[in-house]
Write a protein that holds these residues in place. Structure first.
Motif, PDB file in Angstrom:
ATOM      1  N   PHE A 162     -35.637 -30.554  19.449  1.00 50.46           N
ATOM      2  CA  PHE A 162     -35.885 -31.033  20.985  1.00 50.46           C
ATOM      3  C   PHE A 162     -34.914 -29.664  21.856  1.00 50.46           C
ATOM      4  O   PHE A 162     -33.723 -29.180  20.782  1.00 50.46           O
ATOM      5  N   GLY A 163     -35.526 -29.244  22.711  1.00 46.52           N
ATOM      6  CA  GLY A 163     -35.174 -28.517  23.504  1.00 46.52           C
ATOM      7  C   GLY A 163     -35.813 -27.742  23.099  1.00 46.52           C
ATOM      8  O   GLY A 163     -35.324 -26.298  23.861  1.00 46.52           O
ATOM      9  N   SER A 167     -31.307 -24.949  24.287  1.00 50.61           N
ATOM     10  CA  SER A 167     -30.189 -25.130  23.647  1.00 50.61           C
ATOM     11  C   SER A 167     -29.247 -26.020  25.139  1.00 50.61           C
ATOM     12  O   SER A 167     -28.221 -27.210  24.644  1.00 50.61           O
ATOM     13  N   ALA A 168     -29.398 -26.093  26.476  1.00 47.39           N
ATOM     14  CA  ALA A 168     -28.678 -26.806  27.253  1.00 47.39           C
ATOM     15  C   ALA A 168     -29.128 -27.867  27.165  1.00 47.39           C
ATOM     16  O   ALA A 168     -28.437 -28.887  27.482  1.00 47.39           O
ATOM     17  N   VAL A 169     -30.539 -27.702  27.549  1.00 46.82           N
ATOM     18  CA  VAL A 169     -31.135 -29.275  27.620  1.00 46.82           C
ATOM     19  C   VAL A 169     -31.187 -30.351  26.427  1.00 46.82           C
ATOM     20  O   VAL A 169     -30.835 -31.510  27.040  1.00 46.82           O
ATOM     21  N   ALA A 170     -31.180 -29.443  25.947  1.00 47.55           N
ATOM     22  CA  ALA A 170     -31.129 -30.691  23.848  1.00 47.55           C
ATOM     23  C   ALA A 170     -29.787 -30.958  23.593  1.00 47.55           C
ATOM     24  O   ALA A 170     -28.928 -32.157  24.180  1.00 47.55           O
ATOM     25  N   ILE A 205     -32.741 -37.054  15.108  1.00 50.58           N
ATOM     26  CA  ILE A 205     -32.661 -35.578  15.861  1.00 50.58           C
ATOM     27  C   ILE A 205     -33.173 -34.657  14.964  1.00 50.58           C
ATOM     28  O   ILE A 205     -31.966 -33.903  14.325  1.00 50.58           O
ATOM     29  N   THR A 206     -33.932 -33.644  15.129  1.00 50.44           N
ATOM     30  CA  THR A 206     -33.252 -32.441  13.947  1.00 50.44           C
ATOM     31  C   THR A 206     -33.280 -31.209  15.072  1.00 50.44           C
ATOM     32  O   THR A 206     -34.145 -31.208  15.865  1.00 50.44           O
ATOM     33  N   SER A 207     -32.956 -29.496  14.576  1.00 50.51           N
ATOM     34  CA  SER A 207     -32.429 -28.971  15.535  1.00 50.51           C
ATOM     35  C   SER A 207     -32.392 -27.834  14.891  1.00 50.51           C
ATOM     36  O   SER A 207     -31.296 -28.004  14.618  1.00 50.51           O
ATOM     37  N   HIS A 208     -32.528 -26.833  15.478  1.00 46.03           N
ATOM     38  CA  HIS A 208     -31.664 -25.718  14.697  1.00 46.03           C
ATOM     39  C   HIS A 208     -30.726 -25.066  15.135  1.00 46.03           C
ATOM     40  O   HIS A 208     -30.304 -23.873  15.031  1.00 46.03           O
ATOM     41  N   PHE A 209     -30.429 -25.562  16.769  1.00 45.57           N
ATOM     42  CA  PHE A 209     -29.123 -24.844  18.034  1.00 45.57           C
ATOM     43  C   PHE A 209     -27.713 -24.878  17.296  1.00 45.57           C
ATOM     44  O   PHE A 209     -27.572 -25.967  17.063  1.00 45.57           O
ATOM     45  N   GLY A 210     -27.313 -24.004  17.285  1.00 46.26           N
ATOM     46  CA  GLY A 210     -25.827 -24.526  16.708  1.00 46.26           C
ATOM     47  C   GLY A 210     -24.735 -24.806  18.253  1.00 46.26           C
ATOM     48  O   GLY A 210     -24.306 -25.585  17.287  1.00 46.26           O
ATOM     49  N   ASN A 211     -24.956 -25.233  18.855  1.00 46.30           N
ATOM     50  CA  ASN A 211     -24.685 -25.528  19.805  1.00 46.30           C
ATOM     51  C   ASN A 211     -23.985 -27.257  20.097  1.00 46.30           C
ATOM     52  O   ASN A 211     -24.147 -27.678  19.955  1.00 46.30           O
ATOM     53  N   ILE A 212     -25.761 -27.177  19.126  1.00 39.97           N
ATOM     54  CA  ILE A 212     -25.888 -29.202  18.746  1.00 39.97           C
ATOM     55  C   ILE A 212     -25.669 -29.199  17.503  1.00 39.97           C
ATOM     56  O   ILE A 212     -24.604 -30.588  17.751  1.00 39.97           O
ATOM     57  N   LYS A 213     -25.300 -28.486  16.804  1.00 39.13           N
ATOM     58  CA  LYS A 213     -24.841 -28.832  15.555  1.00 39.13           C
ATOM     59  C   LYS A 213     -23.121 -28.714  16.169  1.00 39.13           C
ATOM     60  O   LYS A 213     -22.557 -29.774  16.011  1.00 39.13           O
TER      61      LYS A 213
END
Length: 180
Positions: free
Chosen positions: A124-125, A134-137, A153-161
């Motif tokens: 997502f995002g 990443s801001a939207v995510a 949810i799956t994500s590669h964004f560091g900020n989401i982690k």
């Protein structure tokens, strides 16, 4: 709503691997009142999307009255809604870019998700500049956690982690919740 998935296998993946004499790696994860949202991160081709598809397919099979390939110790709940965004929903016919289509999907999910909903979101995002995406995510994740929605949810964004570690009810599973 509780969802404790133990040793789940995607039926088609299992049959495909059986023909090729490959081992199918089972999926195990838990969603409950304290752990409502799981963010799966990890390398590409690590099984994150298959994990989402396995969770969604088995939930739909169960809610349709079918037997599912999981450990008998698994615990499932019936969800009023199962909202999914997996894959590219770009539409030439509706003049939607990948990112526009993702925004439409996210808006629909946010407008319809609640504590009796299972949400499955893949990357997502994505589909736009990584900073904007990443801001939207982040906003989507915060909203889903606040609404007490259950989801993966799956994500590669560091900020989401990083955000996941700060949100009560969210957990980051680095590669452990994937299946292949």
């Amino acid at each position: 709503q509780e969802l404790t998935v133990i040793d789940a296998r995607h039926p088609l993946l299992y049959l495909q691997n059986l023909k090729s004499s490959k081992k199918t790696i089972p999926l195990s994860l838990q969603l409950n009142g304290k752990q409502r949202m799981i963010v799966i991160s990890g390398p590409n081709a690590g099984g994150k999307t298959i994990a989402l598809k396995t969770i969604g397919l088995l939930q739909l099979m169960l809610q349709s009255g079918l037997l599912i390939p999981v450990s008998e110790a698994s615990v499932y709940s019936f969800f009023d809604k199962i909202l999914v965004d997996i894959g590219d929903t770009q539409s030439i016919e509706n003049e939607l870019s990948t990112y526009s289509a993702k925004l439409v999907s996210m808006t629909h999910i946010l407008n319809n998700a609640n504590e009796k909903t299972l949400v499955l979101l893949d990357e997502f995002g994505s589909g736009t500049d990584p900073e904007l995406g990443s801001a939207v995510a982040e906003a989507v994740l915060e909203n889903l956690v606040e609404s007490k929605t259950r989801g993966v949810i799956t994500s590669h964004f560091g900020n989401i982690k990083l955000l996941t570690d700060k949100l009560e009810g969210a957990v980051n599973e680095i590669g452990r919740a994937s299946c292949r």
